[in-house]
Scaffold this active site. Sequence first.
Site, PDB file in Angstrom:
ATOM      1  N   LYS A  54       7.620   0.135  -3.768  1.00 45.65           N
ATOM      2  CA  LYS A  54       6.564  -0.879  -3.876  1.00 45.65           C
ATOM      3  C   LYS A  54       6.382  -1.309  -5.336  1.00 45.65           C
ATOM      4  CE  LYS A  54       4.575   0.757   0.407  1.00 45.65           C
ATOM      5  NZ  LYS A  54       3.697   1.707   1.103  1.00 45.65           N
ATOM      6  N   GLN A  98      -1.350   5.464  -0.666  1.00 49.97           N
ATOM      7  CA  GLN A  98      -0.177   5.779   0.170  1.00 49.97           C
ATOM      8  C   GLN A  98      -0.574   6.762   1.282  1.00 49.97           C
ATOM      9  OE1 GLN A  98       2.887   4.306   0.088  1.00 49.97           O
ATOM     10  NE2 GLN A  98       3.354   5.519   1.906  1.00 49.97           N
ATOM     11  N   ASP A 121      -3.456  -3.671   1.458  1.00 54.16           N
ATOM     12  CA  ASP A 121      -2.672  -2.954   2.469  1.00 54.16           C
ATOM     13  C   ASP A 121      -3.380  -3.002   3.830  1.00 54.16           C
ATOM     14  OD1 ASP A 121      -0.287  -1.553   2.951  1.00 54.16           O
ATOM     15  OD2 ASP A 121      -1.283   0.400   2.827  1.00 54.16           O
TER      16      ASP A 121
END
Length: 282
Positions: A54, A98, A121
Amino acid sequence: MTAKILDGRAISATILDRVTKEVDEFVREHGRVPVLATVLVGDDPASHTYVRMKANRCAKVGMQSRRIELDATISTETLVAQIRQLSADPEVDGILLQHPVPEHIDERAAFEAIAPSKDVDGVTRTSFATMAFDEGGFHSATPGGIMALLDAYDIPLAGKHAVVVGRSPILGKPVGMLLLARDATVTYCHSRTVALADHIAQADVVVAAVGRPELIRGDWIKPGAVVVDAGYADNSGDVEYDAAAERASWITPVPGGVGPMTIATLIAQTIRAAYEHEREKA
Ligand code: NAP
């Protein structure tokens, strides 16, 4: 029939090209580089790889990533405090925590510490609700990427029967909501579903989001169905690829299908967040 490929690598490259131009324009207009903060807890090698990928993509499109790595033993309170700090930091446009975090941490509490305006996200309750009400907001990255991939190939969804296998809050559940918003008839399957094969056999569109290698057998697939495999465990997808590709009309490879689309969605939502922050300031 041999299925055509839903090529996530190619489509994500197109999205990232577009984002590169947008970032360039943003920097010229606002004199600063958009920033994505990535938060990684613990030392799971797969998570390290995902965060590195990422960050690399951020650099490739001209954005900056700020990498925060925390010890696996950190408490929920400390993690929440750290994320709140990023939420309040005017230099940060997007925040990625994450998944998964170590088991002793309350992941939901950590996700909810992300300001909705930086939830690129798409993991907060606010993002889920705005998505479910079809009111914009940030999409959960993998479901958003799946929809972008289907759209890139003009896969028709209205009136189609979509079967989603998996119901996690960041993948199965939201992808079903997005398919519903596009007028598909949606069935959710999960670990308590009886006769999974019978449900799959009825599907015009299958979305596999489980994490069990080859759980979905190729001969369950209805001839002509579209197969999207988001699962990834032990170097394998959830679908028995070769046999499924014999019956499906379209299929995602693993890797090279959903994975790159997830990252592209995250990056595209970060530049969008940056623009929205500048609009708020104006
Ligand atoms: P998760 O939270 O573990 O959810 C898995 C889901 O699968 C649950 O809803 C579970 O049902 C269901 N399930 C488990 N066993 C099943 C069975 N035998 N039959 C039917 N359903 C079953 O996982 P997740 O975070 O959603 O991720 C799912 C997969 O996608 C993983 O392989 C992950 O690595 C992958 N993933 C890929 C990307 C990408 O970018 N490509 C991004 C995120 C995740 P219950 O709810 O009943 O427990």
